[in-house]
Design an enzyme around this catalytic site. Structure first.
Site, PDB file in Angstrom:
ATOM      1  N   ASN A  86       0.831  -1.202   0.000  1.00 61.81           N
ATOM      2  CA  ASN A  86       0.000   0.000   0.000  1.00 61.81           C
ATOM      3  C   ASN A  86       0.867   1.254   0.000  1.00 61.81           C
ATOM      4  O   ASN A  86       1.918   1.285   0.646  1.00 61.81           O
ATOM      5  CB  ASN A  86      -0.896   0.012   1.244  1.00 61.81           C
ATOM      6  CG  ASN A  86      -1.837  -1.176   1.297  1.00 61.81           C
ATOM      7  OD1 ASN A  86      -2.345  -1.618   0.270  1.00 61.81           O
ATOM      8  ND2 ASN A  86      -2.066  -1.704   2.492  1.00 61.81           N
ATOM      9  N   HIS A  99       6.532  -1.462   2.693  1.00 65.56           N
ATOM     10  CA  HIS A  99       6.458  -2.851   3.169  1.00 65.56           C
ATOM     11  C   HIS A  99       5.566  -3.666   2.254  1.00 65.56           C
ATOM     12  O   HIS A  99       4.499  -3.222   1.845  1.00 65.56           O
ATOM     13  CB  HIS A  99       5.972  -2.941   4.616  1.00 65.56           C
ATOM     14  CG  HIS A  99       4.706  -2.195   4.898  1.00 65.56           C
ATOM     15  ND1 HIS A  99       4.664  -0.819   5.038  1.00 65.56           N
ATOM     16  CD2 HIS A  99       3.430  -2.617   5.061  1.00 65.56           C
ATOM     17  CE1 HIS A  99       3.423  -0.432   5.290  1.00 65.56           C
ATOM     18  NE2 HIS A  99       2.643  -1.503   5.296  1.00 65.56           N
TER      19      HIS A  99
HETATM   20  P1  AMP Z   1      -0.285  -1.065   6.004  1.00 62.65           P
HETATM   21  O1  AMP Z   1      -1.735  -0.825   6.280  1.00 62.65           O
HETATM   22  O2  AMP Z   1      -0.026  -1.617   4.636  1.00 62.65           O
HETATM   23  O3  AMP Z   1       0.559   0.144   6.309  1.00 62.65           O
HETATM   24  O4  AMP Z   1       0.145  -2.227   6.990  1.00 62.65           O
HETATM   25  C1  AMP Z   1       0.837  -2.025   8.180  1.00 62.65           C
HETATM   26  C2  AMP Z   1       0.970  -3.363   8.828  1.00 62.65           C
HETATM   27  O5  AMP Z   1       1.942  -3.292   9.855  1.00 62.65           O
HETATM   28  C3  AMP Z   1      -0.325  -3.887   9.498  1.00 62.65           C
HETATM   29  O6  AMP Z   1      -0.683  -5.139   8.927  1.00 62.65           O
HETATM   30  C4  AMP Z   1       0.054  -4.013  10.975  1.00 62.65           C
HETATM   31  O7  AMP Z   1      -0.538  -5.109  11.606  1.00 62.65           O
HETATM   32  C5  AMP Z   1       1.569  -4.149  10.890  1.00 62.65           C
HETATM   33  N1  AMP Z   1       2.298  -3.728  12.071  1.00 62.65           N
HETATM   34  C6  AMP Z   1       2.190  -2.557  12.737  1.00 62.65           C
HETATM   35  N2  AMP Z   1       3.040  -2.531  13.786  1.00 62.65           N
HETATM   36  C7  AMP Z   1       3.712  -3.704  13.775  1.00 62.65           C
HETATM   37  C8  AMP Z   1       4.715  -4.282  14.593  1.00 62.65           C
HETATM   38  N3  AMP Z   1       5.232  -3.638  15.653  1.00 62.65           N
HETATM   39  N4  AMP Z   1       5.175  -5.514  14.280  1.00 62.65           N
HETATM   40  C9  AMP Z   1       4.676  -6.177  13.209  1.00 62.65           C
HETATM   41  N5  AMP Z   1       3.722  -5.689  12.398  1.00 62.65           N
HETATM   42  C10 AMP Z   1       3.235  -4.471  12.681  1.00 62.65           C
END
Ligand code: AMP
Length: 141
Positions: A86, A99
């Site tokens: 995204n 990511h």
């Molecule tokens: P997005 O909406 O594409 O920005 O996805 C961000 C992702 O990061 C989500 O799926 C969250 O669950 C994940 N996320 C946020 N903080 C952490 C963390 N500390 N460790 C692992 N995943 C995380």
């Protein structure tokens, strides 16, 4: 310098369940998985969106993404999956650090759900493709 939660994970000040690491890339389990094995693959470079990423980091990500997908398939036993990336809040990006999600799709309910509201290719498609091709030719990195 940006300081997102992912920068802190790279720095080691926030823990993660690490899956893979090399000089340019880190992969770890998503803290709120859509399905078992949901993995995030990130560049160590602090770029908010994919268009801001260097060719070097992009190449490093591209090299390991299929390998990590193969590991997720082998360990979860789930052969079908989505790779999602995204860019921008309006496009559902919560963490402003590039990511790639690898999200196993074990069945209709678990994993990523997608709405795909298709349209028709516009009358300007040929012009649009030409403009994009020209931009790519002239763009420098
Ligand atoms: P997005 O909406 O594409 O920005 O996805 C961000 C992702 O990061 C989500 O799926 C969250 O669950 C994940 N996320 C946020 N903080 C952490 C963390 N500390 N460790 C692992 N995943 C995380």
């Amino acid at each position: 310098m940006s300081d997102t939660v992912f920068d802190r994970i790279i720095a080691g000040s926030i823990p993660c369940h690490k899956v893979y690491e090399d000089a340019q890339v880190l992969a770890f389990l998503d803290i709120a998985p859509l399905s078992r094995g949901h993995t995030l693959v990130i560049p160590k470079e602090s770029a908010a969106t994919l268009d801001q990423l260097s060719d070097e980091s992009a190449a490093a990500l591209g090299r390991v993404l299929p390998r990590i997908c193969r590991a997720v398939i082998a360990v979860t036993g789930v052969k079908e999956y989505n790779v999602l990336e995204n860019n921008g809040r309006g496009a559902h990006q919560e963490v402003p650090h590039v990511h790639f999600h690898i999200i196993p799709k074990p069945d209709g309910a678990a994993g990523l759900g997608i709405k795909w509201p298709t349209g028709a290719l516009g009358a300007d498609a040929a012009q649009l493709a030409k403009q994009l091709a020209q931009h790519l030719k002239s763009a420098e990195r």
